[in-house]
Scaffold this active site. Sequence first.
Site, mmCIF file in Angstrom:
data_model
loop_
_atom_site.group_PDB
_atom_site.id
_atom_site.type_symbol
_atom_site.label_atom_id
_atom_site.label_comp_id
_atom_site.label_asym_id
_atom_site.label_seq_id
_atom_site.Cartn_x
_atom_site.Cartn_y
_atom_site.Cartn_z
ATOM 1 C CB ILE A 126 -62.474 -28.252 19.650
ATOM 2 C CG1 ILE A 126 -63.567 -28.623 20.858
ATOM 3 C CG2 ILE A 126 -61.465 -27.320 20.182
ATOM 4 C CD1 ILE A 126 -64.288 -27.489 21.496
ATOM 5 C CE LYS A 127 -62.844 -22.771 12.942
ATOM 6 N NZ LYS A 127 -63.655 -21.542 12.213
ATOM 7 C CB ILE A 128 -57.375 -27.364 16.781
ATOM 8 C CG1 ILE A 128 -58.153 -27.748 18.196
ATOM 9 C CG2 ILE A 128 -55.688 -27.424 17.103
ATOM 10 C CD1 ILE A 128 -57.704 -28.963 18.779
#
Length: 951
Positions: free
Chosen positions: A147-149
């Site tokens: 998951i890209k944050i």
Amino acid sequence: MTASVPTGSNPLQALATVHQSPWLDFIRRAFVEDGSLAQLVQSGDIRGVTSNPAIFEKAMGEGTEYDPQMRDILAHETLSPGALYERLAVTDIQAAARVLAPVYEQTKGRDGFVSLEVSPYLARDEAGTAHEAARLWADVNAPNLMIKIPATPQSIPAIRQTIAAGINVNVTLIFSLAAYRDVVEAWLSGLEDLKARGGDLSRVASVASFFVSRIDGKIDAAIDRRINAGDKDARSLRDLRGKVAIANAKMAYAYWQEIMQTPRWKALEDAGAQTQRLLWASTGTKDKTYSDVLYVDTLIGPQTVNTLPPATLDAFRDHGTVSETLTKGVAEARAVMDSAERLGLDLNTVTTTLLNDGVSAFEDAFDALLGSVAAKQIALMGTKLTTLKTSLPSDLQSALDAGLEDWRKAGTIRRLWRKDAAVWTSQSEADWVNWLDVVDERLAHVEELEAFQAEVRARGFQQVLLMGMGGSSMGPEVLAMTFGKHEGFGHLYVLDSTDPQQVAAFERKIDPAHTLFIVASKSGTTLEPNIMLAYFHDLAKRALKDKAGAHFVAITDPGSKLEALAKEEGFWKIFAGDPKIGGRYSILSNFGLVPAAAAGVPVRLFLEDALRGVRLCDASVPPALNPGVQLGALMGVAATQLGRDKLSIIATPQIADFGAWLEQLVAESTGKHGKGIIPIDNETLGGPNRYGHDRLFVYLRLSTEHRHEQDEAIATLIAAGQPVVTINLHSKRQIAQEFFRWEVATAVAGAFLGIDPFDQPDVESTKVETRKLTEAYEKTGALPAQTPFAEFGPLAFFTDPDNAAAVKAESASAILKAHFDRVQPGDYVALLAFIERNRETAEWLQHTRLHVRNAKTIATSTGFGPRFLHSTGQAYKGGPNTGVFLQITADNARDLPVPGTSYTFGVVESAQARGDFDVLSERKRRALRVHIRGDLKQGLAALAAALHDAL
């Protein structure tokens, strides 16, 4: 030293010898489906995939490869474009994850990842980011998902929470060493939290995406400006071109090496944790004078990742050099950083700007992506959706485009859906916006409405009489007029008048023994529905005795006086309203749906149609494609910037009654604090020379009706340069979509006007004056005496002293002439009649208004009292002082008592008319009241003759 490259391998594959993993910064459905991704994976050229909104926008916005899945989804579900995009993206990510799964297994969870980004709109929202990360992780359901944050200050705590939840994280948009330190702290703390809970640290992978080339882009541009300006340090500055970004990255790697030696990390490593690898992002070369593999060749080192766009991947495969460069020249890198600081290149400001620009760029890309999906969705749904077309003069089109872009950049539609009162005036607006959710809520409980409908049919009611006022009656009346009588159900009548003749007319239409009575009042304290209920409940009790309650249904907010009365009298049903939905926004709640169900309208189908409108007005739809925002912004900029504050509503006959509901919504919502949009409903179309420059025309067109004369008249207006919005409905039931579109549009227009679109302060002021008069009647048995300032035959004229001085004359026609001579360009005239509303009186008002319009080239409005008090009355008293009002009252041919009180319906109607006029006078409006004595028909004829002479 160059690493030894195995025979037959290329530089991409040879990166394995220095323990760096090449990932591809690209994803597209066709690229996965045709085997191209699998070929790169199987050859060893790549070991992972990253995505971002810009990549998905190009993929989904071009071609037709996503159309089959979109058609299949839309055939079975009603989704917002945002939810539809996510469904498509999750499918792509899952497919890519399956292709990369062998790498994930072979490397024991070290490589083989595919990344999916949380919504860029959440970049500054800690709780929203953490929630969406968990939701996406569950939706994709693949162990090799990351998951890209983004590494914004607000998201750093969310990164910790996500790691602690055992979710793989790709932290993106890291530009500075300070930000990277915060990311490392969040990663370590998250692992420690997970360890404390007994979680498996070995299954949690993370990378820290450190952006490179964008830094040189900013720094080099600053250097070039200073050199061109003759800076004294030109030579030193020139030596730093193309070096700062790489030096910055090497400092980050040096910090990573230090962390790897700390006892804190060693304890986590002993517990099975993986290292968080630095990932070099933004590695495509922007400056064509540099090598196209500059940011790959110079950043090779153990336990790192480089994510490459396709062109850079191909270039490095062709002529890249594999050598461990990250650990070389570290002292020189420090010297570069020192020189940059000494020369005032201000890397801190640059990296902060890049972070903000990066977030904005991803938001822009996401807007474009969702706009592409929305456009495709609209095209695929075809006639399932109503359509909007604008024909605008260039100045209005430019103002609209600017307004929509302002809303896009500020993300205002998302704030509206979050129920943020700051969209308007930061007052109580958040307490009145549950209409945004009511369609979903009512669909979740539609069985209750369907069961009620079945019971109504089984009981065989021959009539349904709804008693209400304002929002409680306008919407149901539209449904009654639009859909007519349904087989097996009684005719729906809507009573919203205190005129005794009209009450008596409705009494004649029904048989109490076969009538279902519905009383609708949110507060349960509104005067009109209360006295209507008193009258018809008394009538029913005389006819039905103790069975009367079984014929009554109440719709009211929980805890109201009406609810208590309904329980006390044994009403058959009590349906709850939502206290956080105002009356005029309540048509898609029980206030509209219960009467619809009682009349036989298929409520499930009606709500499903409404839901299509809800989804296309969703927060995920950019303003330029959002039907509600488009329309609301147009209304707002037309009124505030170009003086086009008269909304002329034209509709084909089968849906014509929609205009009355719309009139209330717009007028009562926007007309206050000296501002407002004045709706002009049911004013028969004229030629272009009948209109000034203060109009915005809306043409509601049912495509199954062939109204060539209306189409031609609208085309003539467009050709003359008048602004026209054409809304096409493909079936009558699609008014459900329009109800919601116009609710959103009115709320948006309110934001442009800078007012609260959910209050109605001047409606309350008339109620106060009316209450004073009825209380006076109860005490004395008479209303306070009034003396006309002039009398001519059956016509008696009343007004306040200031208005009387302006219009006093020697004949009725002269008084009317003086009154209407006060009309100025940009004004409007309102004819307000406290008389029985029937075909004859409606035609009289229509004829008269057209006479005024044609004589004065002015917008005209009509209203029957007291219903207009809860509609346009708000705008007349609280909006701009551009109205010229003629109030018409009359003697009652007969009167009716109000059971339980000392007054009659006629007394109430008189008190309402006088109370309304008193407020108009107090607000310094140009107002005149004419009272007809004796026979109404003869009096109206006399008034028409006087008006004809006056105009």
